[in-house]
Structure formats: structure tokens, C-alpha cells
Scaffold this active site. Structure first.
Site, mmCIF file in Angstrom:
data_model
loop_
_atom_site.group_PDB
_atom_site.id
_atom_site.type_symbol
_atom_site.label_atom_id
_atom_site.label_comp_id
_atom_site.label_asym_id
_atom_site.label_seq_id
_atom_site.Cartn_x
_atom_site.Cartn_y
_atom_site.Cartn_z
ATOM 1 N N ARG A 1 0.864 -1.192 0.000
ATOM 2 C CA ARG A 1 0.000 0.000 0.000
ATOM 3 C C ARG A 1 0.898 1.239 0.000
ATOM 4 O O ARG A 1 0.926 2.007 0.950
ATOM 5 C CB ARG A 1 -0.876 -0.029 1.222
ATOM 6 C CG ARG A 1 -2.205 -0.800 1.199
ATOM 7 C CD ARG A 1 -2.569 -1.676 0.128
ATOM 8 N NE ARG A 1 -3.921 -1.534 -0.376
ATOM 9 C CZ ARG A 1 -5.044 -1.849 0.283
ATOM 10 N NH1 ARG A 1 -4.980 -2.304 1.505
ATOM 11 N NH2 ARG A 1 -6.217 -1.695 -0.272
ATOM 12 N N GLN B 1 -0.406 2.719 -6.115
ATOM 13 C CA GLN B 1 -1.852 2.994 -6.029
ATOM 14 C C GLN B 1 -2.606 2.712 -7.324
ATOM 15 O O GLN B 1 -3.705 2.163 -7.302
ATOM 16 C CB GLN B 1 -2.087 4.443 -5.611
ATOM 17 C CG GLN B 1 -2.163 4.583 -4.107
ATOM 18 C CD GLN B 1 -2.385 6.003 -3.655
ATOM 19 O OE1 GLN B 1 -2.606 6.896 -4.466
ATOM 20 N NE2 GLN B 1 -2.296 6.223 -2.359
ATOM 21 N N ASP C 1 -3.431 -0.953 -7.621
ATOM 22 C CA ASP C 1 -3.924 -1.571 -6.393
ATOM 23 C C ASP C 1 -5.330 -2.165 -6.582
ATOM 24 O O ASP C 1 -6.336 -1.467 -6.457
ATOM 25 C CB ASP C 1 -3.906 -0.497 -5.301
ATOM 26 C CG ASP C 1 -4.261 -1.032 -3.930
ATOM 27 O OD1 ASP C 1 -4.764 -2.172 -3.845
ATOM 28 O OD2 ASP C 1 -4.045 -0.311 -2.945
ATOM 29 N N SER D 1 -7.821 -1.943 -3.581
ATOM 30 C CA SER D 1 -8.517 -0.660 -3.443
ATOM 31 C C SER D 1 -9.589 -0.503 -4.511
ATOM 32 O O SER D 1 -10.719 -0.111 -4.202
ATOM 33 C CB SER D 1 -7.536 0.511 -3.564
ATOM 34 O OG SER D 1 -6.703 0.542 -2.446
ATOM 35 N N TYR E 1 -2.628 -1.698 8.101
ATOM 36 C CA TYR E 1 -3.646 -2.732 8.303
ATOM 37 C C TYR E 1 -3.986 -2.852 9.788
ATOM 38 O O TYR E 1 -3.263 -2.367 10.648
ATOM 39 C CB TYR E 1 -3.136 -4.088 7.786
ATOM 40 C CG TYR E 1 -3.155 -4.187 6.290
ATOM 41 C CD1 TYR E 1 -4.355 -4.289 5.605
ATOM 42 C CD2 TYR E 1 -1.974 -4.176 5.557
ATOM 43 C CE1 TYR E 1 -4.380 -4.379 4.228
ATOM 44 C CE2 TYR E 1 -1.985 -4.265 4.172
ATOM 45 C CZ TYR E 1 -3.198 -4.372 3.520
ATOM 46 O OH TYR E 1 -3.229 -4.466 2.157
HETATM 47 P P1 NAI Z 1 -8.966 -4.225 5.057
HETATM 48 O O1 NAI Z 1 -9.847 -4.605 3.904
HETATM 49 O O2 NAI Z 1 -7.797 -5.067 5.391
HETATM 50 O O3 NAI Z 1 -9.872 -4.083 6.381
HETATM 51 C C1 NAI Z 1 -11.030 -3.272 6.379
HETATM 52 C C2 NAI Z 1 -11.075 -2.447 7.634
HETATM 53 O O4 NAI Z 1 -11.452 -3.271 8.725
HETATM 54 C C3 NAI Z 1 -9.773 -1.773 8.046
HETATM 55 O O5 NAI Z 1 -9.971 -0.383 8.135
HETATM 56 C C4 NAI Z 1 -9.462 -2.393 9.397
HETATM 57 O O6 NAI Z 1 -8.814 -1.478 10.269
HETATM 58 C C5 NAI Z 1 -10.833 -2.758 9.884
HETATM 59 N N1 NAI Z 1 -10.861 -3.753 10.971
HETATM 60 C C6 NAI Z 1 -10.094 -4.866 11.133
HETATM 61 N N2 NAI Z 1 -10.433 -5.502 12.278
HETATM 62 C C7 NAI Z 1 -11.446 -4.780 12.831
HETATM 63 C C8 NAI Z 1 -12.220 -4.935 14.005
HETATM 64 N N3 NAI Z 1 -12.010 -5.921 14.852
HETATM 65 N N4 NAI Z 1 -13.161 -3.996 14.261
HETATM 66 C C9 NAI Z 1 -13.377 -2.966 13.424
HETATM 67 N N5 NAI Z 1 -12.678 -2.766 12.298
HETATM 68 C C10 NAI Z 1 -11.721 -3.661 12.013
HETATM 69 O O7 NAI Z 1 -8.485 -2.716 4.867
HETATM 70 P P2 NAI Z 1 -8.187 -1.920 3.539
HETATM 71 O O8 NAI Z 1 -9.417 -1.284 3.063
HETATM 72 O O9 NAI Z 1 -7.470 -2.816 2.614
HETATM 73 O O10 NAI Z 1 -7.220 -0.781 4.048
HETATM 74 C C11 NAI Z 1 -6.102 -1.111 4.870
HETATM 75 C C12 NAI Z 1 -5.209 0.085 5.069
HETATM 76 O O11 NAI Z 1 -4.524 0.419 3.876
HETATM 77 C C13 NAI Z 1 -5.948 1.358 5.483
HETATM 78 O O12 NAI Z 1 -5.157 1.977 6.465
HETATM 79 C C14 NAI Z 1 -5.994 2.158 4.228
HETATM 80 O O13 NAI Z 1 -6.112 3.550 4.483
HETATM 81 C C15 NAI Z 1 -4.640 1.806 3.643
HETATM 82 N N6 NAI Z 1 -4.547 2.021 2.201
HETATM 83 C C16 NAI Z 1 -3.466 2.684 1.688
HETATM 84 C C17 NAI Z 1 -3.328 2.874 0.345
HETATM 85 C C18 NAI Z 1 -2.131 3.578 -0.196
HETATM 86 O O14 NAI Z 1 -1.824 3.419 -1.316
HETATM 87 N N7 NAI Z 1 -1.408 4.329 0.571
HETATM 88 C C19 NAI Z 1 -4.321 2.370 -0.595
HETATM 89 C C20 NAI Z 1 -5.417 1.686 0.035
HETATM 90 C C21 NAI Z 1 -5.503 1.504 1.380
#
Ligand code: NAI
Length: 381
Positions: free
Chosen positions: A128, A133, A136, A139, A234
Site C-alpha cells: 500500500r 496505487q 492496487d 482498493s 492494516y
Molecule cells: P482491510 O480490507 O484489510 O480491512 C477493512 C477495515 O477493517 C480496516 O480499516 C481495518 O482497520 C478494519 N478492521 C479490522 N479488524 C477490525 C475490528 N475488529 N473492528 C473494526 N474494524 C476492524 O483494509 P483496507 O481497506 O485494505 O485498508 C487497509 C489500510 O490500507 C488502510 O489503512 C488504508 O487507508 C490503507 N490504504 C493505503 C493505500 C495507499 O496506497 N497508501 C491504498 C489503500 C488503502
């Protein structure tokens, strides 16, 4: 250099790995493209549109693969065990395979790739980072899944979403609780807000609070000193004490909610169980839960893959492959992700593959190379 695009054969899959738009660009980059007939049917891309874009059509996967060096897929190839066509066995020896290959749940496929000297790349393992991006797929697909989850919830919900002030009185707005504020969850917040709902959101990562608030959602807080953030942004698995506090808070909010959309995932682990049967019981009859994590074991107790069930008057929607329920757009963005990744993997001057094995993107996604498994953490031999 020839690219093959195969028709997806796994259940619930309607998407395709290349669109007429991406194929035009591949051809401009110097590739030849062969598409299996009917590959775009599920997402409304016709054979004719592929031909007009410059692709050759093949009546069988074997013909599409003949002479192809690169194979583009959405799902992992089928094996004999899955029934139907054994796609692994027909992959050309020494070819390069790109797809969401699920090495954690299908580690046995890695041995199969190695037997045929296939270099396999699992797109869901992309880091990530900003540079990745545009490639990805997690996403691009989660974003559409989050949107579609709200649409499915609105469809299953037998009341209105927005507040309506009419001559016959006021209709109250729907109250939506979104669990997990990653890419899917945040798009669900935005979509539910656009439909006029009151939106509460919960996530273990404190960083999500600001993002939720910027979209007009209210962040539900659980008192704790614990951080839910692991590497790469994550989530990590939380302590039992935290889980107990979280459960009582979620139950309290669910009692006042009409809709719950659950999106919580922990990479490489089963999805956390956030809604238990006793929590479903406190929801009003007619409420709806959409469990986007159903394929990873489910966030909601009792959700069933591919089905809508009704418990205590509450509909629990467990649709499989939510991005596949919006396949035209999901395929379009997936195809662009692949195009961007392949552009990284090629030498424009010689118009051939040139993979930089020291690139952190390549290191993260490469599963097999030269008959060996590169990612031992997947559990494959
Ligand atoms: P994911 O699909 O792995 O998980 C979905 C969401 O569920 C996450 O926000 C996670 O914190 C939450 N979660 C996990 N356990 C939980 C619980 N027990 N209770 C409540 N919520 C819970 O996450 P996703 O959508 O793949 O994103 C992961 C990270 O990557 C995020 O921080 C996102 O901002 C970041 N990201 C960064 C990118 C980049 O290029 N810089 C692009 C896309 C995402």
C-alpha cells in the site's frame, strides 16, 4: 509478445481481466492480445468490442493460451479438484500469470505453477505505497464493493434511506452502522450519506476517525490504550479485553441502527466476528446486515456465502463477490490496474517483459519463479 485473456470459470465470477479499452493500450505498447470468446459476457464487454479493439478471439482457452507468454486472470486458475476445465494444466510452460491468486487459501496452486515453471504474481499482495496505487486491485475492487454493499442494503431494506418531510408526515432517515473503515467502509460511508442516512462508523484503527468524520460519519469510540494499527496501515487482532468492550459498544449502537454493513478484515487471518447472534436479536425487525467479509469467514454470526437469510426478522445478506455484482466498472478498473502493473514490467524500447526483481512491488507480489516458491509465508512447500 502475446497476452491471453481467459474467461473466468469460478462460481460467482462475472468480471474479466481486460477490457476493450485496456487491450487497445496493450496493443499500442506492442503486445498482441488473444481473448477467449465470451470472456467479457458477464461484464457486458462483447466479443465484437474486443475485436474492434484489436484482439484476436479464440474459441477455447487452449487456443487463447497457444503462443501466449502472459496470462491475465481475475480469479486463481481452476484445477481438476474444482471441477470443469483444469486451467492450471493448460497454462503455457514458462508463462507469466497475473491475477488475484489467493496464495493463503490456495497454497497448493503454487506447486502446480512451479511444475510448469510459471512465474505467478498475486495482485492482492501489492504494497500500500503511493507508487502502487494505480495498480492496487484491493482498493479498486473494495471501493466498488463498499458502494454496492449500500445499494444492496437499500434494496433489501423495506423502508426509505433519506429523511422525507411530506404532507403525510415525516419519514425518519435510516441509521446505518458501518464496521471497518478501510477502502470499502469509507466508500460505504460516502454512499450511505449520499442516500441520506445517518451514519455511525467503527474501526480499531484510530487513524480512521478523521477520515470518517471528513465524510460526515460519526466515529464510535471504544475506550482503550490499545492501538489497532499494524504495519502497512492494516489492522491487527485485538486483546480479549478490547473485544469485550467493543462488543458491548457495537451492541448498544446496533440497537438503534436499521442497517449494518461489515467490512472488517485482518490480512492472512479469518475476519473478526463483530456481530454475534445476541446482537442480531437486539436489532429491530426489518433491519438489514450486509456482511462484506463473508468470504473470509464473516463478521456476522450466521451469515451464509451467496445467500440472504432472515434471523429474528433481520435480513443477513452474504452475497459472494460484491465487486462482481457491479462487474462492468469492477472489470474496467481491474483491467487498468493490470495495465499499469504490466507497464512497470516491460521495456518500452524492446517491447518485451523486463522485470526488476529488486523492485519492492515485484518482490511483494511474486509468488513463484524458476520453479521455486518465493513467498514461504503462504504455507506452500
Ligand atoms: P482491510 O480490507 O484489510 O480491512 C477493512 C477495515 O477493517 C480496516 O480499516 C481495518 O482497520 C478494519 N478492521 C479490522 N479488524 C477490525 C475490528 N475488529 N473492528 C473494526 N474494524 C476492524 O483494509 P483496507 O481497506 O485494505 O485498508 C487497509 C489500510 O490500507 C488502510 O489503512 C488504508 O487507508 C490503507 N490504504 C493505503 C493505500 C495507499 O496506497 N497508501 C491504498 C489503500 C488503502
Amino acid at each position: 509478445m502475446q497476452i491471453a485473456v481467459l474467461k473466468e470459470r469460478r462460481p460467482y465470477e462475472t468480471r474479466v481481466a481486460a477490457t476493450p479499452e485496456s487491450i487497445k493500450k496493450f496493443i499500442a505498447l506492442g503486445f498482441k492480445v488473444v481473448v477467449e470468446k465470451g470472456a467479457g459476457e458477464g461484464s457486458h464487454y462483447t466479443d465484437e468490442a474486443y475485436e474492434n479493439a484489436g484482439a484476436k478471439m479464440a474459441s477455447t482457452p487452449q487456443i487463447a493460451l497457444k503462443g501466449s507468454k502472459i496470462v491475465l486472470k481475475v480469479q486463481p486458475p481452476m484445477t481438476k479438484k474444482d471441477g470443469g476445465e483444469d486451467e492450471v494444466k493448460i497454462l503455457p510452460e514458462g508463462s507469466f500469470l497475473f491475477g488475484v491468486l489467493q496464495p493463503y487459501t490456495k497454497p497448493e496452486l503454487l506447486d502446480e505453477y512451479n511444475k510448469q515453471n510459471i512465474t505467478a504474481f498475486a495482485l492482492e499482495l501489492l504494497p500500500r505505497i503511493s507508487r502502487a496505487q494505480a495498480m492496487d486491485v484491493l482498493s479498486s475492487q473494495s471501493n466498488l464493493a463498499g458502494y454496492r454493499a449500500v445499494i444492496e442494503a437499500a434494496n433489501a431494506f423495506e423502508k426509505a434511506f433519506p429523511m422525507m418531510m411530506t404532507a403525510a408526515g415525516t419519514i425518519a432517515p435510516a441509521r446505518v452502522l458501518i464496521l471497518g473503515a478501510g477502502v470499502a467502509g469509507l466508500q460505504a460511508v460516502a454512499t450511505a450519506k449520499r442516500l441520506g442516512a445517518i451514519v455511525n462508523v467503527f474501526d480499531v484503527r484510530a487513524a480512521a476517525k478523521e477520515q470518517v468524520e471528513s465524510l460526515g460519519g460519526t466515529f464510535v469510540e471504544v475506550e482503550t490504550q490499545e492501538t489497532g494499527e499494524a504495519s502497512g496501515g492494516y489492522a491487527k487482532e485485538m486483546s480479549d479485553d478490547y473485544k469485550t468492550r467493543q462488543a458491548s459498544k457495537i451492541k448498544e449502537v446496533l440497537q438503534k441502527s436499521d442497517i449494518a454493513i461489515t467490512t472488517a478484515l485482518i490480512p492472512g487471518k479469518p475476519a473478526p466476528r463483530l456481530i454475534t447472534a445476541d446482537m442480531v436479536e437486539v436489532m429491530k425487525p426489518g433491519s438489514v446486515i450486509v456482511d462484506l467479509a463473508v468470504e473470509s469467514g464473516g463478521n456476522c454470526e450466521g451469515s451464509i456465502l451467496g445467500k440472504i437469510i432472515v434471523k429474528e426478522g433481520v435480513k443477513i445478506v452474504g452475497y459472494a463477490n460484491m465487486p462482481g455484482r457491479i462487474p462492468t466498472d469492477a472489470s474496467a478498473v481491474y483491467a487498468r490496474n493490470l495495465l499499469n502493473l504490466l507497464t512497470l514490467c516491460m521495456d518500452k524500447e524492446t517491447q518485451s517483459l523486463k522485470i526488476n526483481w529488486d523492485d519492492e512491488i515485484i518482490k511483494a507480489i511474486a509468488l513463484t519463479r524458476d520453479g521455486k516458491t518465493l513467498q514461504p509465508q503462504t504455507g506452500a512447500k
